[in-house]
Structure formats: C-alpha cells, structure tokens
Scaffold this motif. Structure first.
Motif, PDB file in Angstrom:
ATOM      1  N   UNK A  17       0.813  -3.606   5.204  1.00  0.00           N
ATOM      2  CA  UNK A  17       1.070  -4.934   5.746  1.00  0.00           C
ATOM      3  C   UNK A  17       1.590  -5.856   4.655  1.00  0.00           C
ATOM      4  N   UNK A  18       2.527  -6.708   5.019  1.00  0.00           N
ATOM      5  CA  UNK A  18       3.033  -7.746   4.132  1.00  0.00           C
ATOM      6  C   UNK A  18       3.563  -8.866   5.031  1.00  0.00           C
ATOM      7  N   UNK A  19       4.144  -9.897   4.443  1.00  0.00           N
ATOM      8  CA  UNK A  19       4.620 -10.995   5.284  1.00  0.00           C
ATOM      9  C   UNK A  19       5.737 -11.791   4.652  1.00  0.00           C
TER      10      UNK A  19
ATOM     11  N   UNK B  10      -1.862  -1.602   1.293  1.00  0.00           N
ATOM     12  CA  UNK B  10      -1.444  -0.288   1.762  1.00  0.00           C
ATOM     13  C   UNK B  10      -2.665   0.620   1.705  1.00  0.00           C
ATOM     14  N   UNK B  11      -3.141   1.048   2.866  1.00  0.00           N
ATOM     15  CA  UNK B  11      -4.315   1.913   2.857  1.00  0.00           C
ATOM     16  C   UNK B  11      -4.972   2.053   4.212  1.00  0.00           C
ATOM     17  N   UNK B  12      -6.288   2.172   4.197  1.00  0.00           N
ATOM     18  CA  UNK B  12      -7.067   2.445   5.404  1.00  0.00           C
ATOM     19  C   UNK B  12      -7.418   1.169   6.170  1.00  0.00           C
TER      20      UNK B  12
ATOM     21  N   UNK C 155      -9.418  -4.220   6.883  1.00  0.00           N
ATOM     22  CA  UNK C 155      -9.232  -3.340   5.733  1.00  0.00           C
ATOM     23  C   UNK C 155     -10.556  -2.646   5.456  1.00  0.00           C
ATOM     24  N   UNK C 156     -10.548  -1.330   5.562  1.00  0.00           N
ATOM     25  CA  UNK C 156     -11.812  -0.595   5.458  1.00  0.00           C
ATOM     26  C   UNK C 156     -11.519   0.860   5.063  1.00  0.00           C
ATOM     27  N   UNK C 157     -12.070   1.277   3.910  1.00  0.00           N
ATOM     28  CA  UNK C 157     -11.799   2.627   3.413  1.00  0.00           C
ATOM     29  C   UNK C 157     -11.254   2.534   2.004  1.00  0.00           C
ATOM     30  N   UNK C 158     -10.102   3.169   1.762  1.00  0.00           N
ATOM     31  CA  UNK C 158      -9.466   3.102   0.446  1.00  0.00           C
ATOM     32  C   UNK C 158      -8.071   2.512   0.582  1.00  0.00           C
ATOM     33  N   UNK C 159      -7.710   1.646  -0.386  1.00  0.00           N
ATOM     34  CA  UNK C 159      -6.369   1.082  -0.338  1.00  0.00           C
ATOM     35  C   UNK C 159      -6.012   0.297  -1.577  1.00  0.00           C
ATOM     36  N   UNK C 160      -4.728  -0.094  -1.634  1.00  0.00           N
ATOM     37  CA  UNK C 160      -4.195  -0.866  -2.753  1.00  0.00           C
ATOM     38  C   UNK C 160      -3.753  -2.233  -2.246  1.00  0.00           C
ATOM     39  N   UNK C 161      -4.274  -3.282  -2.890  1.00  0.00           N
ATOM     40  CA  UNK C 161      -3.977  -4.657  -2.483  1.00  0.00           C
ATOM     41  C   UNK C 161      -3.333  -5.403  -3.641  1.00  0.00           C
TER      42      UNK C 161
ATOM     43  N   UNK D  64       0.030 -11.518  -8.402  1.00  0.00           N
ATOM     44  CA  UNK D  64       0.400 -10.252  -9.022  1.00  0.00           C
ATOM     45  C   UNK D  64      -0.794  -9.413  -9.427  1.00  0.00           C
ATOM     46  N   UNK D  65      -2.007  -9.873  -9.092  1.00  0.00           N
ATOM     47  CA  UNK D  65      -3.201  -9.077  -9.364  1.00  0.00           C
ATOM     48  C   UNK D  65      -3.227  -7.887  -8.404  1.00  0.00           C
ATOM     49  N   UNK D  66      -3.688  -6.743  -8.886  1.00  0.00           N
ATOM     50  CA  UNK D  66      -3.727  -5.530  -8.064  1.00  0.00           C
ATOM     51  C   UNK D  66      -5.126  -4.925  -8.068  1.00  0.00           C
ATOM     52  N   UNK D  67      -5.611  -4.594  -6.886  1.00  0.00           N
ATOM     53  CA  UNK D  67      -6.893  -3.899  -6.747  1.00  0.00           C
ATOM     54  C   UNK D  67      -6.638  -2.576  -6.027  1.00  0.00           C
TER      55      UNK D  67
END
Length: 212
Positions: A65-67, A79-81, A87-93, A98-101
């Motif tokens: 998802x993006x906008x 991008x993930x579960x 948002x639930x499971x594993x993913x990249x936010x 510009x911070x990334x989790x």
C-alpha cells in the motif's frame, strides 16, 4: 509465502543491516511488482492504493500500500502481511521521513522481533511491544547499547559504549538501568584503563570503588 518471497524478505533485512538503502528500494519495488502481477487493486477515496490479496473487500494476505500526495499514505508505504485490513504478521514499512522498519506486526503496531533504521542513521534491532522497544535489543547511534528495554526506555541489565568523538569516547558501562538512566549496580570502565564498580543513582556514582 512462496519460497522466492521468503528469500527476498531475508535479503531485505540484510540490506538494512548493511545500510544499503538503494538495494532496499530495489527489493521493495520487486515485491510491489510481484504483487501487482497477481493481486487485486483497492483504491480508497483519499487517494491511497492497495495492491495484493483481498478477502471480503479488505486487505488479507500479502499486499502493498502507498498513496498519492494528500492521502493517508502519502510518502509512506507498507509491503507485507495483512489481516482484515490491518497490518499483521511480517512486513516492511517506510514513513515520510525515510525511516524503515522491517519485522513483525500486530494489528498495525510493531510487535515482536523487528529492525528499525532511522533516516538519521541510527538503528535498533530487537524486541517490540505496541510500537515501543521492549524486551532485549541493540541500538546504535554512534554509541552502542545492548540490553533490556521497557516501553521505549533502557531498563534492566545493559551494556553501553560511548561514541567516538563524544566527551566520554572509549568509556563503557555494564550494569543496571532504570528509565533510561544508570541506576543500580554497574561497572564503569574508562578509556584510560581505570574502572569504577559500585552503585549509581540517576546516572551518577554513589560511593567510591575505583580500580586502576
């Protein structure tokens, strides 16, 4: 999750550790393209777009998802579960700064094991609860802390080493922490080779037990 996608997730985590933002971007685009080729598209009234698996009209499974500017997801992506639109499971936010989790999620919050890389260059790798560092983890921002956390603060047992160029460069502390401060028993080692082992309160020494 297909084996190919699993391998990409593992590579994404490695890229974050190696500070490779370019390769990280390539991976995110790759995952997006994989989902575009096989998923459904949901367009929201605010301009956000979701591409991926859908059930009962909501994101369920793997999805991206993006906008566009002005939308809830403007400048952000995930991008993930997903489970029932959350948002639930594993993913990249990635957020607007510009911070990334990259890691585990529980109903829209970082929860479980995860790696966070801030745009400033600081990072944290470890346990999360309700979007806060909680449990055991390692933070790096020039200085290094490896130890226990409680709701975003260093709390429990931990090791801290000051960053090069700082006032206490070369010094380290190994011991008890409370609410982000050295409190309890610990060993403070100076860059000179001398050390202090004793009690601390709010980051200050209490008593004198200095060894050369």
């Amino acid at each position: 999750m297909p084996e190919q996608t699993k391998q990409v997730w593992l590579l994404a985590r490695l890229c974050l550790r190696l500070k490779s933002s370019t390769l990280m971007l390539i991976i995110i685009i790759f995952l997006k393209n994989v989902q575009e080729s096989s998923g459904e598209t949901l367009k929201y009234d605010d301009g956000s777009t979701y591409i991926g698996e859908v059930r009962n009209g909501k994101p369920n499974g793997k999805g991206f998802i993006t906008g566009r500017p002005g939308s809830k997801w403007a400048g952000r992506s995930y991008d993930g579960d997903w489970v029932d639109g959350k948002i639930h499971g594993f993913g990249v936010y990635k957020n607007l700064s510009g911070d990334i989790y990259a890691g585990q999620w529980k109903f829209d919050k970082a929860h479980g094991k995860g790696f966070m890389k801030w745009a400033s260059g600081s990072s944290y790798d470890g346990d999360w609860v309700d979007n806060k560092r909680h449990g055991f983890g390692v933070s790096k921002d020039g200085a290094i802390y490896a130890g226990q956390w409680k709701f975003g603060k260093r709390h429990g047992k931990g090791f801290y080493k000051w960053s090069p160029g700082s006032k206490c460069a070369g010094d380290s502390y190994d011991g008890d922490w409370k609410d982000d401060k050295r409190t309890g028993f610990g060993v403070y080692r100076y860059s000179s080779g001398a050390s202090y082992d004793g009690y601390f309160v709010d980051g200050k020494k209490r008593g004198l037990r200095i060894k050369n």
